[in-house]
Motif scaffolding. Sequence first.
Motif, PDB file in Angstrom:
ATOM      1  N   VAL A  10     -42.043  16.213 -22.802  1.00  0.00           N
ATOM      2  CA  VAL A  10     -42.863  16.735 -23.886  1.00  0.00           C
ATOM      3  C   VAL A  10     -42.948  18.248 -23.720  1.00  0.00           C
ATOM      4  CG1 VAL A  10     -45.072  16.629 -25.082  1.00  0.00           C
ATOM      5  CG2 VAL A  10     -44.232  14.605 -23.850  1.00  0.00           C
ATOM      6  N   VAL A  11     -42.415  18.976 -24.684  1.00  0.00           N
ATOM      7  CA  VAL A  11     -42.493  20.434 -24.654  1.00  0.00           C
ATOM      8  C   VAL A  11     -43.795  20.855 -25.319  1.00  0.00           C
ATOM      9  CG1 VAL A  11     -41.437  22.590 -25.417  1.00  0.00           C
ATOM     10  CG2 VAL A  11     -39.995  20.683 -24.681  1.00  0.00           C
ATOM     11  N   THR A  12     -44.564  21.704 -24.624  1.00  0.00           N
ATOM     12  CA  THR A  12     -45.865  22.117 -25.142  1.00  0.00           C
ATOM     13  C   THR A  12     -45.898  23.618 -25.405  1.00  0.00           C
ATOM     14  OG1 THR A  12     -46.775  22.422 -22.915  1.00  0.00           O
ATOM     15  CG2 THR A  12     -47.068  20.262 -23.945  1.00  0.00           C
ATOM     16  N   VAL A  35     -42.885  14.385 -18.043  1.00  0.00           N
ATOM     17  CA  VAL A  35     -42.839  15.772 -17.587  1.00  0.00           C
ATOM     18  C   VAL A  35     -43.195  16.667 -18.768  1.00  0.00           C
ATOM     19  CG1 VAL A  35     -40.323  15.871 -17.925  1.00  0.00           C
ATOM     20  CG2 VAL A  35     -41.468  17.617 -16.554  1.00  0.00           C
ATOM     21  N   LEU A  36     -44.254  17.445 -18.603  1.00  0.00           N
ATOM     22  CA  LEU A  36     -44.686  18.418 -19.604  1.00  0.00           C
ATOM     23  C   LEU A  36     -44.048  19.756 -19.266  1.00  0.00           C
ATOM     24  CD1 LEU A  36     -48.522  17.614 -19.637  1.00  0.00           C
ATOM     25  CD2 LEU A  36     -46.759  16.635 -21.119  1.00  0.00           C
ATOM     26  N   VAL A  37     -43.342  20.335 -20.209  1.00  0.00           N
ATOM     27  CA  VAL A  37     -42.751  21.653 -19.997  1.00  0.00           C
ATOM     28  C   VAL A  37     -43.506  22.618 -20.896  1.00  0.00           C
ATOM     29  CG1 VAL A  37     -40.650  23.027 -19.918  1.00  0.00           C
ATOM     30  CG2 VAL A  37     -40.521  20.541 -19.595  1.00  0.00           C
ATOM     31  N   ASN A  38     -44.298  23.490 -20.275  1.00  0.00           N
ATOM     32  CA  ASN A  38     -45.178  24.365 -21.039  1.00  0.00           C
ATOM     33  C   ASN A  38     -44.504  25.699 -21.314  1.00  0.00           C
ATOM     34  OD1 ASN A  38     -47.501  25.225 -22.373  1.00  0.00           O
ATOM     35  ND2 ASN A  38     -48.349  26.140 -20.522  1.00  0.00           N
ATOM     36  N   ASN A  39     -44.314  25.989 -22.593  1.00  0.00           N
ATOM     37  CA  ASN A  39     -43.654  27.217 -23.026  1.00  0.00           C
ATOM     38  C   ASN A  39     -44.652  28.320 -23.343  1.00  0.00           C
ATOM     39  OD1 ASN A  39     -40.980  27.974 -23.162  1.00  0.00           O
ATOM     40  ND2 ASN A  39     -40.497  26.600 -24.850  1.00  0.00           N
ATOM     41  N   GLY A  40     -45.932  28.017 -23.218  1.00  0.00           N
ATOM     42  CA  GLY A  40     -46.947  29.003 -23.541  1.00  0.00           C
ATOM     43  C   GLY A  40     -47.580  29.577 -22.290  1.00  0.00           C
ATOM     44  N   LEU A  41     -48.747  30.167 -22.473  1.00  0.00           N
ATOM     45  CA  LEU A  41     -49.486  30.703 -21.350  1.00  0.00           C
ATOM     46  C   LEU A  41     -49.951  29.585 -20.431  1.00  0.00           C
ATOM     47  CD1 LEU A  41     -51.691  33.329 -23.251  1.00  0.00           C
ATOM     48  CD2 LEU A  41     -49.617  33.777 -21.906  1.00  0.00           C
ATOM     49  N   HIS A  42     -50.158  29.921 -19.170  1.00  0.00           N
ATOM     50  CA  HIS A  42     -50.641  28.930 -18.210  1.00  0.00           C
ATOM     51  C   HIS A  42     -51.938  28.314 -18.721  1.00  0.00           C
ATOM     52  CE1 HIS A  42     -52.740  27.398 -14.632  1.00  0.00           C
ATOM     53  NE2 HIS A  42     -51.522  27.109 -14.199  1.00  0.00           N
ATOM     54  N   PHE A  55     -46.144  15.186 -14.685  1.00  0.00           N
ATOM     55  CA  PHE A  55     -45.776  16.409 -13.976  1.00  0.00           C
ATOM     56  C   PHE A  55     -45.705  17.562 -14.974  1.00  0.00           C
ATOM     57  CE2 PHE A  55     -44.038  12.623 -12.126  1.00  0.00           C
ATOM     58  CZ  PHE A  55     -44.394  12.723 -10.792  1.00  0.00           C
ATOM     59  N   VAL A  56     -46.006  18.757 -14.503  1.00  0.00           N
ATOM     60  CA  VAL A  56     -46.014  19.935 -15.366  1.00  0.00           C
ATOM     61  C   VAL A  56     -45.037  20.970 -14.826  1.00  0.00           C
ATOM     62  CG1 VAL A  56     -47.376  21.848 -16.283  1.00  0.00           C
ATOM     63  CG2 VAL A  56     -48.410  19.578 -16.073  1.00  0.00           C
ATOM     64  N   ILE A  57     -44.143  21.441 -15.715  1.00  0.00           N
ATOM     65  CA  ILE A  57     -43.285  22.589 -15.408  1.00  0.00           C
ATOM     66  C   ILE A  57     -43.796  23.749 -16.240  1.00  0.00           C
ATOM     67  CG2 ILE A  57     -40.957  23.554 -15.550  1.00  0.00           C
ATOM     68  CD1 ILE A  57     -39.855  20.719 -15.277  1.00  0.00           C
TER      69      ILE A  57
END
Length: 304
Positions: A10-12, A35-42, A55-57
Motif C-alpha cells: 500500500v503506497v501512502t 508493507v506500507l511505503v510512505n511517499n510523504g513526510l514521516h 511493516f513501514v518503509i
Amino acid sequence: MVKNITWSIVVTFNPVILDLERLISQLVLQQSSVVLVNNGLHDSKLEALTSDKIFVIQLSTNQGIAKAQNEGIIFAKKNGANGVFLFDQDSRIPNEYIKTMIDTKISEKVGMLVPRVLDLNTECYLEPRTYQRQNNRIDVDFPREQTTVERFRRAAKPIASGSYILMEALESVGGMREDFFIDAVDTDFSFRLIERGYEIVQLNNVVLEHKVGNKTRKKIAGKNFFPSNHSASRRYYIGRNNIWLLKIHRKKIKGINKDVFITLGSQLLYSIFEKHSFGKVAHFFYGIISGIVLRPNKSIREIN
C-alpha cells in the motif's frame, strides 16, 4: 520476521488514517502481510500501525508511486512472496478478496489478475480496454460487447489498485518504470506484460471499491461529465507520460495512437472546465512538449 507468500503493498501519501486502517485490517484478516511505503513526510501514526504483519518503509522524499511500488515489491520478494497485491490507500475490499484472487485457476499464462472496479465518485464500474493478439502485434481497444456476463475477460490498462501480480512475471518484465513518477505507470507495466506474452485477466465476480481521482459531476448539453480535478503538476505528467507511451509501445501495440489521443483529449477538456484552468492547460501542454523532446529511460528496475 516470519516469511509469508501473500503480501500486499500500500503506497501512502498524506493518508486518511481511518480509511487506511480499514484497508489494512481487512488485509490482515485475510492472511496477507502488509508493507506500507510512505511517499510523504514521516508520520508517527503510520509507525504506530506496525506489527508482526505490518511493516513501514519510509522514503526520504516523495519519489513517485512507481519507485514506492518497486520498494514494496522488492521487500515482499525478499520475504517469501509468490506474488504481490497493489493497493491505493483508500481502496476498499470485500471479505475473501485475497483468497478468491489467489485461488483462481486459469489455464493461460497469467501475469496479473485484476478485479472489477467500482468508482465511488461516479458510482459506475470502470471498464478497462481489452486486447487481442494478432501475429506479433497486440490490438488494444474498448470492449465492443457486454463483458460482465463472463467470469473472466482480458484487460488492458487496468488500474493498479487491487491487482495481483505474480512474482514470476515481475522477474521477467521488471518493476514499475520509475521515471514516469506517477501517471501511466500501470499502463506501461500492463503493456510490457502483454508484449512479453503474459495475460492480464479481470475477474468480474470480484469487486474493488475505489475513488478514481477527485471526480465531480457536471452537466454539459444535458449529459453527465466527470472532470478528474487533477492538479496542474499531474496534468504535466499525464501529458508527458502518454507521449512516452507512444514512443515505447507504438511498434507492438495496435490502437495505442487512438487510445492516447482519447486520453489526452479528455484530459484537456477536463482542464478547461476545472478550477485554475489556465495553469492546468499550460502544464498539460508543457508535459506534451517535454514528452516529445525528452526520451524515457530505457532501463527498468530489476526485481531480484
